[in-house]
Design an enzyme around this catalytic site. Structure first.
Site, short mmCIF file in Angstrom:
data_model
loop_
_atom_site.label_atom_id
_atom_site.label_comp_id
_atom_site.label_asym_id
_atom_site.label_seq_id
_atom_site.Cartn_x
_atom_site.Cartn_y
_atom_site.Cartn_z
N GLU A 127 9.68 1.62 10.73
CA GLU A 127 10.91 2.34 10.48
C GLU A 127 9.94 3.91 10.82
O GLU A 127 9.44 4.33 9.86
CB GLU A 127 11.37 2.49 9.27
CG GLU A 127 12.22 0.88 9.34
CD GLU A 127 12.99 0.65 7.89
OE1 GLU A 127 12.80 1.41 6.98
OE2 GLU A 127 13.83 -0.22 8.03
N GLU A 145 9.14 16.60 14.95
CA GLU A 145 9.51 16.55 13.59
C GLU A 145 8.71 17.43 12.59
O GLU A 145 7.48 17.50 12.57
CB GLU A 145 9.51 14.99 13.35
CG GLU A 145 9.91 14.74 12.04
CD GLU A 145 9.53 13.31 11.56
OE1 GLU A 145 8.35 12.90 11.63
OE2 GLU A 145 10.49 12.59 10.94
N CYS A 203 13.71 11.06 6.55
CA CYS A 203 13.74 10.67 7.91
C CYS A 203 15.02 10.72 8.49
O CYS A 203 15.00 10.99 9.76
CB CYS A 203 13.06 9.24 7.96
SG CYS A 203 14.32 8.13 7.36
N LYS A 206 0.81 -1.21 -0.06
CA LYS A 206 0.02 -0.05 -0.04
C LYS A 206 0.81 1.21 0.12
O LYS A 206 1.48 1.71 1.09
CB LYS A 206 -1.02 -0.02 1.15
CG LYS A 206 -2.10 0.68 0.98
CD LYS A 206 -2.22 2.03 0.80
CE LYS A 206 -1.65 3.12 1.86
NZ LYS A 206 -1.68 4.42 1.52
N1 LIG Z 1 12.76 5.65 9.86
C1 LIG Z 1 12.31 5.41 8.48
O1 LIG Z 1 13.22 4.95 7.90
C2 LIG Z 1 11.58 6.57 7.72
C3 LIG Z 1 11.96 6.49 6.43
C4 LIG Z 1 10.95 7.68 5.69
C5 LIG Z 1 10.08 8.31 6.56
N2 LIG Z 1 10.09 7.85 7.72
C6 LIG Z 1 8.85 8.84 8.45
O2 LIG Z 1 7.74 8.72 7.73
C7 LIG Z 1 7.10 10.13 7.95
C8 LIG Z 1 6.41 10.80 6.59
O3 LIG Z 1 5.87 10.12 5.88
P1 LIG Z 1 4.37 9.68 5.64
O4 LIG Z 1 3.83 11.30 6.02
O5 LIG Z 1 3.76 9.28 4.40
O6 LIG Z 1 3.95 8.98 7.02
P2 LIG Z 1 2.71 8.38 7.31
O7 LIG Z 1 2.64 7.76 8.54
O8 LIG Z 1 1.34 9.44 7.38
O9 LIG Z 1 1.88 7.61 6.10
C9 LIG Z 1 2.69 6.54 5.92
C10 LIG Z 1 2.00 5.06 5.09
O10 LIG Z 1 1.22 4.74 6.29
C11 LIG Z 1 -0.24 4.77 5.74
N3 LIG Z 1 -1.19 5.14 6.69
C12 LIG Z 1 -1.56 6.13 7.38
N4 LIG Z 1 -2.34 6.02 8.49
C13 LIG Z 1 -2.58 4.45 8.47
C14 LIG Z 1 -3.56 3.63 9.11
N5 LIG Z 1 -4.15 3.94 10.23
N6 LIG Z 1 -3.41 2.20 8.92
C15 LIG Z 1 -2.43 1.75 7.98
N7 LIG Z 1 -1.71 2.59 7.23
C16 LIG Z 1 -1.82 3.86 7.49
C17 LIG Z 1 -0.23 6.03 4.71
O11 LIG Z 1 -1.51 5.84 3.66
C18 LIG Z 1 1.11 5.79 4.11
O12 LIG Z 1 0.88 4.92 3.02
C19 LIG Z 1 8.07 11.02 8.60
O13 LIG Z 1 7.56 10.82 10.01
C20 LIG Z 1 9.24 10.26 8.61
O14 LIG Z 1 10.11 10.46 9.56
C21 LIG Z 1 10.66 7.04 8.33
O1 LIG Z 2 13.66 8.88 4.53
C1 LIG Z 2 14.09 8.02 5.16
C2 LIG Z 2 15.32 7.42 4.42
C3 LIG Z 2 15.59 6.15 4.74
C4 LIG Z 2 16.73 5.48 3.99
C5 LIG Z 2 16.67 4.04 3.71
O2 LIG Z 2 15.51 3.30 4.18
C6 LIG Z 2 17.78 3.62 3.17
O3 LIG Z 2 18.53 4.12 2.71
O4 LIG Z 2 17.69 2.24 3.05
#
Ligand SMILES: NC(=O)c1ccc[n+]([C@@H]2O[C@H](COP(=O)([O-])OP(=O)(O)OC[C@H]3O[C@@H](n4cnc5c(N)ncnc54)[C@H](O)[C@@H]3O)[C@@H](O)[C@H]2O)c1
Ligand SMILES: O=C/C=C/C=C(\O)C(=O)O
Length: 486
Positions: free
Chosen positions: A254, A390, A288, A178
């Site tokens: 993550e 964040e 992230c 998804k």
């Molecule tokens: N730690 C990591 O590796 C990493 C990497 C990239 C992004 N991020 C984090 O992601 C965030 C940004 O991405 P975003 O805004 O798309 O995140 P988000 O949590 O809003 O959404 C991520 C995904 O989850 C889905 N989702 C949302 N609510 C849900 C629910 N109740 N049940 C199931 N699925 C659901 C969304 O549709 C989307 O596909 C930031 O907080 C960033 O730090 C973390």
């Molecule tokens: O936004 C977050 C970036 C994550 C990066 C990776 O998960 C990667 O380099 O494998």
């Protein structure tokens, strides 16, 4: 108008409900496509296809056959590089100069690296004594976990989705993905590559839609999904963990961060400025691992702030096709509202705005885009919202420190623990700091330097579990011990 459909059992299918949502280009506000929104019917069909495929040719393949197919998937992405690049940049607004050397190549590499890894990794064996003197032999074998639900975010859509799908398939699982509702295109396009590469129907499935009360929630609640891997916000991670508790399904999370950079006076300042510029502003700050808190040792504070300001002001804002642009738009107007609310909050909380803080002036044809200025603040208290929450935008707050202990304490002061960067030429200090920082990833004199064999993930509220290298194999396989009495 182009339509983006689900990819279920090797075929593109629309939603029974006929529900569609808009996929908008954030650079100019133009509609890219209408996307089918999955209901429970489509999610169930995708999970059923994934379950059936485990028992089909995919489940009977040797590792060598499977990994050869995954190499073809990687080659298929590379062969259609320009299409993936165009689709990714239209969905996100990121510069092609960035996506062409990070997002798309990593999308391909994620299949090759884990295909090669699975061929070369050993499992454990223990010989044991038994009272009759004959002994016993224990050895472990890996088996696929089953149907994996993959929920991915919008910031590095192809990279972060394949970072999970690559190892999941290498281990013999099937997946239902998804993607983020903001960025469905490359995940959809990958279905064509899967078919062309000979991936059997049902192994890779995609359902589109939103999170709560939509495709994301339906997928995570589906009782026939064996494990869920998720990248996104910490709050969403909590919701997904609750959904996974039903039926005791494993999760890999993550999550978000509020990463610190620590710049010591003995650093190589050119390197520290270059690295901090990237860590704060690359991908318009939507990484992230990005640095939103910068701590700089007092003797070089003023010089550091002045040089980072000059670097931020030299960034070239532009649309993806502009070959000189190294700074794109945010992913959406909704996200821009969030980022701009923090730009306002910073002023309200008494920040000194070193540079930026608003919306850049753009030419008329780009005036409808989700642009913001790269922004630097100083002077905020440690407990202000801008320093503790964040933002996920192109911005950072810089604060001076006096001692190593103080810097480490500041870095560790938040409930997040994803990544950190230390800038120093003193090797002892680098090792000491790296050991003390509460984060899953610490870079010394670099940022976002990635070896895919290494453990990747967050501590504290930045995640649960590690992926990367053998750690991905741990999550995507069930390790079974076989005990043979001799
Ligand atoms: N730690 C990591 O590796 C990493 C990497 C990239 C992004 N991020 C984090 O992601 C965030 C940004 O991405 P975003 O805004 O798309 O995140 P988000 O949590 O809003 O959404 C991520 C995904 O989850 C889905 N989702 C949302 N609510 C849900 C629910 N109740 N049940 C199931 N699925 C659901 C969304 O549709 C989307 O596909 C930031 O907080 C960033 O730090 C973390
Ligand atoms: O936004 C977050 C970036 C994550 C990066 C990776 O998960 C990667 O380099 O494998």
């Amino acid at each position: 108008m182009k339509e983006i459909k689900h990819f279920i059992n090797g075929q593109y299918v629309g939603s029974a409900s006929g529900k569609l949502f808009d996929n908008v280009n954030p650079v100019n506000g133009q509609l890219i496509a209408k996307v089918h929104e999955a209901g429970e019917t489509e999610v169930d069909a995708a999970v059923k296809a994934a379950r059936a495929a485990l028992k089909g040719p995919w489940g009977r393949m040797t590792v060598a056959e499977r990994t050869e197919i995954l190499h073809r998937v990687a080659d298929g992405i590379t062969a259609r590089f320009d299409e993936f690049l165009e689709a990714e940049c239209q969905d996100t607004g990121k510069p092609k100069s960035l996506a062409s050397h990070i997002d798309i190549p990593r999308g391909a590499a994620n299949f090759k690296v884990f295909a090669d890894l699975i061929k070369n990794v050993a499992t454990e064996a223990f010989e044991m004594a038994t009272p009759d003197g004959a002994g016993a032999l224990n050895y472990a074998v890996r088996r696929p976990k089953g149907v994996i639900g993959v929920i991915s975010p919008w910031n590095l859509p192809l990279l972060l989705m394949t970072w999970k799908v690559g190892p999941a398939l290498a281990c013999g699982n099937t997946v239902v993905v998804k993607p983020s509702e903001e960025t469905p295109s490359t995940t959809a396009l990958l279905g064509e590559v899967m078919n062309a590469a000979g991936v059997p129907a049902g192994v890779y499935n995609v359902v589109h839609g939103f999170g709560g009360d939509s495709a994301g929630a339906f997928l995570t609640a589906h009782p026939d999904v064996d494990a869920i891997t998720f990248t996104g916000e910490t709050g969403t991670g909590e919701t997904i963990m609750r959904a996974a508790a039903k039926g005791v399904r494993q999760v890999s999370l993550e999550l978000g961060g509020k990463n610190a950079g620590i710049v010591f006076a003995d650093c190589d300042l050119d390197k520290a400025i270059e690295g901090t510029l990237r860590s704060a502003f690359a991908n318009c700050g939507q990484v992230c691992l990005g640095t939103e808190r910068v701590y700089v040792e007092r003797p070089i504070f003023d010089e550091f702030v002045a040089r980072l300001k000059a670097g931020a002001e030299a960034l070239k804002i532009g649309e993806p096709n502009d070959p000189e642009a190294n700074f794109g738009s945010l992913v959406s107007h909704k996200h821009r509202e969030k980022v701009l609310s923090y730009y306002q909050k910073a002023k309200d909380e008494g920040a000194t705005v070193v540079t930026g803080g608003g919306v850049p002036e753009m030419p008329a044809h780009l005036a409808g885009g989700a642009w913001v200025q790269p922004t630097i603040w100083t002077g905020l208290p440690d407990d202000s919202a801008v320093v503790t929450e964040e933002i996920f935008g192109p911005c950072c707050h810089i604060r001076p420190f006096d001692t190593e202990e103080e810097a480490i304490e500041l870095a560790n002061s938040l409930p997040y623990g994803l990544a950190s960067a230390i800038w120093t030429e003193n090797a002892s200090r680098a090792h000491r700091g790296a050991g003390q920082i509460e984060a899953g990833i610490v870079w010394v004199n670099s940022w976002f330097l990635r070896d895919l064999r290494t453990a990747f993930g967050g501590s504290k509220q930045s995640g649960i579990g590690r992926e990367g290298g053998v750690h991905s194999l741990e999550f995507y396989t069930e390790l079974k011990n076989v005990c043979i009495k001799l």
